[in-house]
Design an enzyme around this catalytic site. Structure first.
Site, PDB file in Angstrom:
ATOM      1  N   CYS A 131       0.805  -1.223   0.000  1.00 47.25           N
ATOM      2  CA  CYS A 131       0.000   0.000   0.000  1.00 47.25           C
ATOM      3  C   CYS A 131       0.840   1.277   0.000  1.00 47.25           C
ATOM      4  O   CYS A 131       0.558   2.211  -0.767  1.00 47.25           O
ATOM      5  CB  CYS A 131      -0.951  -0.011   1.199  1.00 47.25           C
ATOM      6  SG  CYS A 131      -0.130  -0.041   2.819  1.00 47.25           S
ATOM      7  N   HIS A 182      -1.947   0.866   7.243  1.00 46.63           N
ATOM      8  CA  HIS A 182      -2.468   0.798   5.868  1.00 46.63           C
ATOM      9  C   HIS A 182      -2.813   2.208   5.391  1.00 46.63           C
ATOM     10  O   HIS A 182      -3.257   3.051   6.176  1.00 46.63           O
ATOM     11  CB  HIS A 182      -3.708  -0.097   5.809  1.00 46.63           C
ATOM     12  CG  HIS A 182      -4.137  -0.428   4.410  1.00 46.63           C
ATOM     13  ND1 HIS A 182      -3.413  -1.257   3.590  1.00 46.63           N
ATOM     14  CD2 HIS A 182      -5.219  -0.028   3.678  1.00 46.63           C
ATOM     15  CE1 HIS A 182      -4.034  -1.384   2.425  1.00 46.63           C
ATOM     16  NE2 HIS A 182      -5.127  -0.631   2.447  1.00 46.63           N
ATOM     17  N   HIS A 194      -6.225   1.623  -3.266  1.00 45.79           N
ATOM     18  CA  HIS A 194      -5.177   1.124  -2.363  1.00 45.79           C
ATOM     19  C   HIS A 194      -4.753  -0.273  -2.806  1.00 45.79           C
ATOM     20  O   HIS A 194      -5.412  -0.911  -3.637  1.00 45.79           O
ATOM     21  CB  HIS A 194      -5.688   1.089  -0.915  1.00 45.79           C
ATOM     22  CG  HIS A 194      -6.861   0.167  -0.706  1.00 45.79           C
ATOM     23  ND1 HIS A 194      -6.939  -0.746   0.332  1.00 45.79           N
ATOM     24  CD2 HIS A 194      -8.026   0.002  -1.398  1.00 45.79           C
ATOM     25  CE1 HIS A 194      -8.080  -1.396   0.274  1.00 45.79           C
ATOM     26  NE2 HIS A 194      -8.761  -0.972  -0.768  1.00 45.79           N
TER      27      HIS A 194
END
Length: 233
Positions: A131, A182, A194
């Site tokens: 990510c 994240h 993402h």
């Protein structure tokens, strides 16, 4: 005596003839009246006389109702859906927005290059990417900005903003395995791009999974597009 009788008879005959003639005239007149026919459903409107005599010579004024289709706002030039590209159609469906709202073709072209790339922790290429590396790639390619490597570092690097201020290009941060773990890029309509365990994809930040793990949102003030957003003529 006989002359008197003849004279009286002559007078009676004259009177009878006169009466018959009168009846004939009356019958003819009545028949003529009965033969007159009138057209039905014909009405004549006599306009009222104006209180001001000069008004008779004034120019007539005509008014029309303007429909929404012909109003100035509706008549202004709009982006034609007929000129939309395949990328605009694709991402309008994924974001659940109008085709005309997919205007930044530079951004969505880059997203399309990476869309579906598999996830790999520590990966930075199309063979596999995580990510934070995906955010580095986007910010470098779109804005010429070098982001730090990890999601936590990118959180500290960006400026905190309210969710109500979110706009295309802002960062959204989540706690998935503890702490800031994240990161994704906000697009439109609560959607963000993402690199997840299922690969590079678009998700809704208000889905239960993501909403429960949302930590904050941030903006990189130096993130100015290297090229202007493209819009249809």
């Amino acid at each position: 005596m006989i002359k008197n009788i003849i004279f009286a008879a002559t007078i009676l005959l004259s009177a009878g003839a006169s009466a018959q003639t009168q009846k004939t005239k009356q019958g003819t007149t009545s028949a003529a009246k009965n033969d007159v026919k009138f057209l039905e459903d014909i009405s004549v409107d006599i306009p009222a006389q104006p209180s001001n005599p000069k008004a008779v010579f004034s120019e007539p004024v005509f008014t029309t109702k303007r429909s929404p289709e012909t109003s100035p706002a509706a008549a202004s030039p709009a982006i034609s859906i007929e000129n939309a590209s395949g990328i605009q159609f694709k991402y309008s469906l994924l974001l659940d927005i109008e085709v005309e709202q997919v205007r930044n073709l530079e951004l969505f072209g880059l997203i399309d290059e990476w869309f579906g790339t598999r996830y790999r922790l520590g990966g930075t290429t199309k063979d596999g990417i995580d990510c934070s590396a995906l955010m580095q790639t986007f910010f470098s390619g779109l804005y010429g900005v070098s982001l730090p490597r990890t999601a936590r570092e990118q959180y500290n690097f960006s400026r905190r903003i309210s969710r109500t201020e979110l706009r295309e290009g802002d960062l959204v941060f989540f706690n998935t395995i503890g702490g800031i773990s994240h990161v994704g890029m906000y697009l439109q309509n609560n959607k963000f791009i993402h690199a997840s365990s299922g690969g590079v994809t678009i998700s809704d930040m208000y889905e239960d999974y993501w909403m429960k793990r949302l930590v904050g949102v941030g903006r990189v003030d130096d993130a100015k597009p290297l090229t202007a957003s493209v819009s249809n003529p």
